[in-house]
Write a protein that holds these residues in place. Structure first.
Motif, PDB file in Angstrom:
ATOM      1  N   VAL A  27       0.888  -1.055  -0.045  1.00  0.00           N
ATOM      2  CA  VAL A  27       0.004   0.032  -0.079  1.00  0.00           C
ATOM      3  C   VAL A  27       0.938   1.192   0.003  1.00  0.00           C
ATOM      4  N   TYR A  28       1.892   1.378   0.942  1.00  0.00           N
ATOM      5  CA  TYR A  28       2.751   2.632   1.049  1.00  0.00           C
ATOM      6  C   TYR A  28       3.620   2.816  -0.149  1.00  0.00           C
ATOM      7  N   ASN A  29       3.962   1.657  -0.723  1.00  0.00           N
ATOM      8  CA  ASN A  29       4.573   1.765  -2.067  1.00  0.00           C
ATOM      9  C   ASN A  29       3.856   2.358  -3.345  1.00  0.00           C
ATOM     10  N   LYS A  30       2.532   2.052  -3.200  1.00  0.00           N
ATOM     11  CA  LYS A  30       1.620   2.540  -4.338  1.00  0.00           C
ATOM     12  C   LYS A  30       1.442   4.172  -4.058  1.00  0.00           C
ATOM     13  N   LEU A  31       1.115   4.331  -2.383  1.00  0.00           N
ATOM     14  CA  LEU A  31       1.027   5.629  -2.189  1.00  0.00           C
ATOM     15  C   LEU A  31       2.336   6.689  -2.585  1.00  0.00           C
ATOM     16  N   ALA A  32       3.328   5.913  -2.296  1.00  0.00           N
ATOM     17  CA  ALA A  32       4.752   6.888  -2.557  1.00  0.00           C
ATOM     18  C   ALA A  32       5.002   6.847  -3.963  1.00  0.00           C
ATOM     19  N   GLY A  33       4.210   6.230  -5.034  1.00  0.00           N
ATOM     20  CA  GLY A  33       4.319   6.500  -6.336  1.00  0.00           C
ATOM     21  C   GLY A  33       5.006   5.381  -7.164  1.00  0.00           C
ATOM     22  N   ASP A  34       5.114   4.103  -6.460  1.00  0.00           N
ATOM     23  CA  ASP A  34       5.803   3.254  -6.826  1.00  0.00           C
ATOM     24  C   ASP A  34       4.545   2.226  -7.761  1.00  0.00           C
ATOM     25  N   PHE A  35       4.141   2.719  -8.766  1.00  0.00           N
ATOM     26  CA  PHE A  35       2.894   2.452  -9.292  1.00  0.00           C
ATOM     27  C   PHE A  35       3.350   1.321 -10.460  1.00  0.00           C
ATOM     28  N   GLN A  36       2.664   0.233 -10.147  1.00  0.00           N
ATOM     29  CA  GLN A  36       3.070  -1.030 -11.032  1.00  0.00           C
ATOM     30  C   GLN A  36       2.447  -0.728 -12.386  1.00  0.00           C
ATOM     31  N   ASN A  37       3.173  -1.439 -13.350  1.00  0.00           N
ATOM     32  CA  ASN A  37       2.707  -1.383 -14.601  1.00  0.00           C
ATOM     33  C   ASN A  37       1.299  -2.418 -14.706  1.00  0.00           C
ATOM     34  N   PRO A  38       0.209  -1.653 -15.270  1.00  0.00           N
ATOM     35  CA  PRO A  38      -1.070  -2.540 -15.331  1.00  0.00           C
ATOM     36  C   PRO A  38      -0.688  -3.816 -15.804  1.00  0.00           C
ATOM     37  N   ALA A  39       0.259  -4.099 -16.744  1.00  0.00           N
ATOM     38  CA  ALA A  39       0.433  -5.557 -17.186  1.00  0.00           C
ATOM     39  C   ALA A  39       0.850  -6.402 -16.149  1.00  0.00           C
ATOM     40  N   ASN A  40       1.548  -5.914 -15.150  1.00  0.00           N
ATOM     41  CA  ASN A  40       2.035  -6.707 -14.086  1.00  0.00           C
ATOM     42  C   ASN A  40       1.111  -6.764 -12.638  1.00  0.00           C
ATOM     43  N   VAL A  41       0.113  -6.428 -12.912  1.00  0.00           N
ATOM     44  CA  VAL A  41      -0.746  -6.292 -11.924  1.00  0.00           C
ATOM     45  C   VAL A  41      -1.898  -7.504 -11.687  1.00  0.00           C
ATOM     46  N   SER A  42      -2.055  -8.253 -10.937  1.00  0.00           N
ATOM     47  CA  SER A  42      -2.845  -9.235 -11.059  1.00  0.00           C
ATOM     48  C   SER A  42      -4.374  -8.724 -11.058  1.00  0.00           C
ATOM     49  N   SER A  43      -5.147  -9.392 -11.946  1.00  0.00           N
ATOM     50  CA  SER A  43      -6.603  -8.808 -12.276  1.00  0.00           C
ATOM     51  C   SER A  43      -7.511  -9.648 -11.259  1.00  0.00           C
ATOM     52  N   VAL A  44      -7.033 -10.587 -10.456  1.00  0.00           N
ATOM     53  CA  VAL A  44      -7.915 -10.959  -9.700  1.00  0.00           C
ATOM     54  C   VAL A  44      -7.325 -10.950  -7.955  1.00  0.00           C
ATOM     55  N   GLY A  45      -8.064 -10.758  -7.207  1.00  0.00           N
ATOM     56  CA  GLY A  45      -7.519 -10.561  -5.885  1.00  0.00           C
ATOM     57  C   GLY A  45      -8.374  -9.992  -4.693  1.00  0.00           C
ATOM     58  N   PHE A  46      -7.608  -9.958  -3.559  1.00  0.00           N
ATOM     59  CA  PHE A  46      -8.199  -9.026  -2.606  1.00  0.00           C
ATOM     60  C   PHE A  46      -8.558  -7.679  -2.885  1.00  0.00           C
ATOM     61  N   PRO A  47      -7.777  -6.915  -3.327  1.00  0.00           N
ATOM     62  CA  PRO A  47      -7.505  -5.569  -3.519  1.00  0.00           C
ATOM     63  C   PRO A  47      -8.836  -4.971  -4.430  1.00  0.00           C
ATOM     64  N   GLU A  48      -8.819  -5.770  -5.396  1.00  0.00           N
ATOM     65  CA  GLU A  48     -10.000  -5.523  -6.478  1.00  0.00           C
ATOM     66  C   GLU A  48     -11.506  -5.715  -5.622  1.00  0.00           C
ATOM     67  N   LEU A  49     -11.545  -6.989  -5.103  1.00  0.00           N
ATOM     68  CA  LEU A  49     -12.894  -6.898  -4.395  1.00  0.00           C
ATOM     69  C   LEU A  49     -13.094  -5.860  -3.185  1.00  0.00           C
ATOM     70  N   SER A  50     -12.109  -5.415  -2.496  1.00  0.00           N
ATOM     71  CA  SER A  50     -12.023  -4.519  -1.664  1.00  0.00           C
ATOM     72  C   SER A  50     -12.575  -3.351  -2.265  1.00  0.00           C
ATOM     73  N   ARG A  51     -12.365  -3.053  -3.141  1.00  0.00           N
ATOM     74  CA  ARG A  51     -12.844  -1.720  -4.060  1.00  0.00           C
ATOM     75  C   ARG A  51     -14.361  -1.990  -4.631  1.00  0.00           C
ATOM     76  N   LEU A  52     -14.597  -3.253  -4.946  1.00  0.00           N
ATOM     77  CA  LEU A  52     -16.159  -3.402  -5.435  1.00  0.00           C
ATOM     78  C   LEU A  52     -17.077  -4.000  -4.564  1.00  0.00           C
ATOM     79  N   THR A  53     -16.733  -4.083  -3.299  1.00  0.00           N
ATOM     80  CA  THR A  53     -17.562  -4.618  -2.380  1.00  0.00           C
ATOM     81  C   THR A  53     -17.576  -3.621  -1.024  1.00  0.00           C
ATOM     82  N   PHE A  54     -18.350  -3.935  -0.043  1.00  0.00           N
ATOM     83  CA  PHE A  54     -17.977  -3.612   1.331  1.00  0.00           C
ATOM     84  C   PHE A  54     -17.195  -4.219   2.094  1.00  0.00           C
ATOM     85  N   GLY A  55     -16.290  -5.129   1.423  1.00  0.00           N
ATOM     86  CA  GLY A  55     -15.483  -5.922   2.195  1.00  0.00           C
ATOM     87  C   GLY A  55     -15.618  -7.183   1.932  1.00  0.00           C
ATOM     88  N   PRO A  56     -14.384  -7.847   1.176  1.00  0.00           N
ATOM     89  CA  PRO A  56     -14.442  -9.359   0.697  1.00  0.00           C
ATOM     90  C   PRO A  56     -14.863 -10.256   1.777  1.00  0.00           C
TER      91      PRO A  56
END
Length: 489
Positions: A27-56
């Motif tokens: 989390v802190y890496n992303k906040l600090a600007g260590d933004f991953q290339n979308p091609a390297n980011v998994s499309s499946v997982g906990f972070p995405e569900l955290s955004r699409l639900t009220f908690g996985p």
């Protein structure tokens, strides 16, 4: 439990500080600007569900693992096909949800003209929280919350205490995943909105510009969207006579020609000929499909699902989808979710997300009652209580400075000290060692396990501090829920 409250807090703090320095790293890496290339980011997982639900919940994670994230999103975009018995059964205890405005008013009408406005307000708040915690139609609930903010109405304004329930059912929920034009149309004819923004006192003899201004500034075009003060004044003239019935059919929409300005108007370059109620409706049709509206709505949706400052290219594509489909909300969401989630950056949990994600992750049994509502009030997000028409903030800054109520909630939840809410940590895990307990609950709450070295150090520290086997589960859960990692999604 053998620990005193003081020792419990001390040990939970030990867990929280340990999690802050390890599991938060992504989390802190992303906040600090260590933004991953979308091609390297998994499309499946906990972070995405955290955004699409009220908690996985576990079932959400299992379903995504089974069919993939995109297929799960498509399922969620068809909520009518999802069996939602767990929420439906719980909603039966709130009769006002299916009443008309007059019936809800009578619910609070007492002897000698006395009013008790709390029953319908409490039912609406409890029902909303119940759906957020238990509904399987999670994306629909997220969108219902989004539009509740976009078309904000405070139940504390005038007679909105009984009108808002109808607005929530007939405007927000009916069109949450439908077409924006229909949603805007319903909102403009909603008695709750007309009362909240003072249009019921908008007369030809003394116009009130409040609703005319907000429908352009907050509901459609946005600030800088191409309208002027003169457009606001002219649209207010169009809306004169749009009001709410006061006696028979109390609380229903009505147009009163006696209050209407019968002159010619000029709005956004359109000449509006005298034609009663349809004058404002002509402008609503224009606002619903205006290019500025497409961009304004797309930006807000991208902010909700992607980042406080969403990528410009995703906003542009979403606005284009809005324009090409005449405001089809699902079409806009498909762009934002399928093309934009890979660019998602951490968002600080608003209080509702903090509480619901705790309850959902821990499979809590809750009545979503007054204790939960009061906690949300202390955190600053009392449902349907935001006084101004801009809705609860969707950026981190307004929320990140009030953490004490979150820590208190985490401790109380872990110790089962919240009336009406219970968790059973024994049922959640059969882990037989401190390290395995930490693994299990960190995976459950923050989606990752701590590094083995850090986990073992933490387990040893807890045991050295005197925590028994029985103390460990609530201490670990409280510490994780209070940790910096759990404040983000």
């Amino acid at each position: 439990m053998t620990l005193s409250r003081r020792d419990f807090l001390r040990l939970a703090g030990l867990v929280a500080s340990g999690v802050a320095t390890s599991a938060c790293a992504p989390v802190y890496n992303k906040l600090a600007g260590d933004f991953q290339n979308p091609a390297n980011v998994s499309s499946v997982g906990f972070p995405e569900l955290s955004r699409l639900t009220f908690g996985p919940r576990g079932e959400d994670r299992a379903r995504v693992a089974e069919i993939g994230l995109n297929a799960w999103i498509e399922e969620q975009l068809a909520p009518e096909a999802i069996d939602d018995a767990p929420a439906d059964w719980r909603l039966r205890r709130f009769p006002s949800l299916n009443m008309d405005a007059n019936e809800i008013f009578e619910m609070g009408n007492k002897l000698f003209d006395d009013l008790d406005v709390t029953p319908p307000i409490n039912e609406l708040r409890q029902a909303t929280l119940t759906c957020q915690v238990y509904s399987r139609r999670q994306l629909y609930e997220v969108m219902a919350e989004f539009w509740s903010d976009h078309f904000n109405i405070s139940v504390n304004k005038g007679i909105c205490w009984f009108l808002k329930t109808v607005d929530d059912r007939e405007t927000i929920r009916k069109h949450a995943l439908g077409n924006f034009r229909d949603l805007l149309w319903a909102s403009a004819h909603s008695p709750a909105m007309l009362v909240y923004l003072d249009n019921q006192v908008n007369y030809a003899s003394h116009p009130n510009e409040n609703y005319a201004r907000e429908i352009m500034e907050l509901h459609t075009l946005g600030v800088g969207g191409g309208y002027t003060q003169r457009d606001v004044m002219e649209l207010a003239r169009c809306f004169t006579g749009w009001t709410v019935k006061e006696h028979f059919w109390y609380g229903d929409f009505t147009f009163n020609p006696d209050f209407h300005d019968t002159g010619v108007k000029e709005v956004l370059g359109l000449t509006i000929q005298p034609n009663g109620q349809s004058e404002a409706e002509q402008v609503i049709e224009t606002l619903a499909t205006h290019p500025s509206t497409a961009r304004f709505v797309a930006t807000k949706l991208a902010r909700r699902f992607i980042a406080d400052e969403p990528p410009e290219e995703i906003v542009e594509r979403a606005a284009t989808a809005f324009a090409e489909t005449d405001g089809d909300i699902k079409a806009v969401l498909r762009v934002i979710l399928f093309e934009g989630l890979a660019y998602a950056r951490p968002k600080f949990k608003r209080p509702v997300n903090f509480i619901t994600s705790s309850l959902r992750a821990l499979n809590a049994q809750t009545d979503a009652g007054q204790n939960i509502v009061d906690t949300l009030a202390r955190m600053g997000q009392l449902p349907f209580g935001w006084p101004t028409p801009d809705g609860y903030p969707d950026r981190a800054a307004p929320w990140s400075g009030n953490l004490m109520p979150r820590w208190q909630f985490a401790m109380a939840l872990a110790r089962n000290e919240i009336n009406g809410t219970q968790i059973n940590l024994t049922e959640l895990t059969n882990a037989d060692s401190p390290s395995r307990l930490i693994d299990h609950f960190s995976s459950l709450l923050i989606g990752v396990q701590l590094p083995a070295t850090k986990r073992d150090e933490l387990a040893a520290a807890l045991q050295e501090a005197g925590a028994t086997d029985g103390d460990l589960p609530p201490v670990i859960v409280a510490g994780l829920a209070a940790s910096p990692a759990f404040q983000w999604r």
